[in-house]
Design an enzyme around this catalytic site. Structure first.
Site, mmCIF file in Angstrom:
data_model
loop_
_atom_site.group_PDB
_atom_site.id
_atom_site.type_symbol
_atom_site.label_atom_id
_atom_site.label_comp_id
_atom_site.label_asym_id
_atom_site.label_seq_id
_atom_site.Cartn_x
_atom_site.Cartn_y
_atom_site.Cartn_z
ATOM 1 N N TYR A 273 -27.734 4.087 21.065
ATOM 2 C CA TYR A 273 -27.645 5.087 19.991
ATOM 3 C C TYR A 273 -27.344 4.350 18.691
ATOM 4 O O TYR A 273 -26.722 3.285 18.685
ATOM 5 C CB TYR A 273 -26.594 6.164 20.286
ATOM 6 C CG TYR A 273 -25.221 5.648 20.643
ATOM 7 C CD1 TYR A 273 -24.237 5.493 19.665
ATOM 8 C CD2 TYR A 273 -24.890 5.331 21.955
ATOM 9 C CE1 TYR A 273 -22.979 5.033 19.987
ATOM 10 C CE2 TYR A 273 -23.634 4.868 22.293
ATOM 11 C CZ TYR A 273 -22.680 4.722 21.307
ATOM 12 O OH TYR A 273 -21.426 4.253 21.632
ATOM 13 N N HIS A 277 -21.578 0.281 17.376
ATOM 14 C CA HIS A 277 -20.529 0.303 18.392
ATOM 15 C C HIS A 277 -20.540 -1.028 19.127
ATOM 16 O O HIS A 277 -21.550 -1.728 19.179
ATOM 17 C CB HIS A 277 -20.718 1.470 19.366
ATOM 18 C CG HIS A 277 -22.035 1.476 20.067
ATOM 19 N ND1 HIS A 277 -23.224 1.831 19.446
ATOM 20 C CD2 HIS A 277 -22.378 1.150 21.344
ATOM 21 C CE1 HIS A 277 -24.219 1.745 20.308
ATOM 22 N NE2 HIS A 277 -23.736 1.324 21.466
#
Length: 337
Positions: A273, A277
């Site tokens: 996604y 992160h």
């Protein structure tokens, strides 16, 4: 369980439905285990198997596509994906399997060697169950076993092909913002640096049941929005990346008693996604997506940016895509022209 190629669709993280069991004293002191034994129900009724999407005897996991909520069994129900995975042994509970009078079936015996089927008691026989419901065609394709292809993406390929392709997709990351805004999963946050530019939250990945440290898996999600992936990183982001590396390792040490040299800290490219992160996994755990064709160690990312401010805008990156991924076809056509 992670695929070599990202899922294009809504929330990418798998939603766990699990029955956790009481942790040992040592685990509780280390902060491991937050499950509940309260009765729960699956979010649908019935399950008529349509297809086994994928299975692995080595990983003790199977991916099932089924029809649910059917009124008459004539195929008018909804699609769901259910993933069944045998959980790892918990060392402090293994002795319970052999005490008392365990239920056994002898399979083989020869001299000093014998093999049995042992049927453990309920509290030692849990199966991690992940449910994707309602499941779309993209979910079904994600979990279906498919051939992979390696592709090399230049900086120009990213700007001219990959980025426009991604921007044309419906890539919802609202679930990420829900975590950052404390609208969801706030009770699962292990650590937070609230700085809007250089801060992040650290949260257990839902693939980790938190019952043992051997497969420890946490995710650091940055507060700053607009950083999609490795390709966006510049020296401007070094304070953020250093915070994630050092503060993340310290938080894991304090919470789980695991030192930094026992951790693998890395980014995925392509990510699953598109909000920056970082993955923290136990070094001895062969986590999905930790192979050389996808994982980039955070410490080396930091060093690369210190040496060359435009490293990730210019560097050719190699990654794997499913054979039927439209992006693969676009990149191959561009490179052949």
């Amino acid at each position: 369980m992670a695929d070599a190629a990202p899922q294009l669709g809504k929330r990418k993280r798998e939603l766990d439905v699990e029955e956790a069991h009481a942790a040992s004293t040592e685990e509780k002191e280390a902060g491991v285990g937050n499950g509940t034994c309260a009765p729960v129900r699956l979010p649908f009724s019935g399950f008529r198997l349509q297809k086994v999407l994928r299975e692995s005897a080595r990983d003790k996991i199977i991916f099932l596509h089924g029809k649910v909520n059917e009124a008459s069994g004539d195929g008018d129900g909804e699609d769901a994906v259910v993933i069944l995975e045998k959980t790892p042994f918990q060392v402090e509970q293994v002795a319970q399997l052999l005490t008392g009078s365990p239920e056994l079936q002898l399979q083989f015996s020869n001299d000093i060697y014998s093999t049995y089927h042992l049927f453990p008691p309920r509290q030692l026989n849990d199966v991690k169950t992940t449910v994707v419901y309602p499941a779309t065609e993209k979910h079904l394709q994600k979990y279906l076993r498919q051939d992979l292809r390696l592709i090399r993406e230049t900086g120009d390929d990213y700007r001219n092909i990959t980025l426009p392709h991604l921007e044309s997709q419906s890539l919802s990351i609202q679930w990420v913002y829900n975590i950052l805004d404390k609208k969801a999963e706030a009770d699962r946050i292990v650590f937070e640096n609230p700085d809007p530019s250089d801060g992040f939250v650290l949260i257990p990945d839902l693939k980790w049941n938190q019952q043992q440290l051997d497969d420890l898996y946490l995710i650091a999600i940055c507060h700053r929005r607009g950083i999609r992936s490795l390709r966006d990183l510049t020296p401007e982001h070094l304070p953020l990346l250093r915070n994630i590396l050092h503060q993340g390792q310290e938080a894991i040490l304090q919470r789980y008693r695991m030192k930094g040299d026992h951790l693998r800290v890395y980014l995925h490219y392509l990510p699953s996604y598109y909000h920056l992160h970082v993955h923290f996994t136990a070094l001895g755990f062969e986590a999905p997506g930790s192979g050389v064709e996808r994982a980039h160690l955070l410490a080396e990312v930091i060093e690369n940016l210190e040496c060359d401010p435009r490293h990730y805008q210019q560097r050719t990156l190699t990654f794997a895509l499913r054979a039927d991924d439209p992006l693969l076809k676009l990149l191959q056509e561009a490179q052949q022209s």
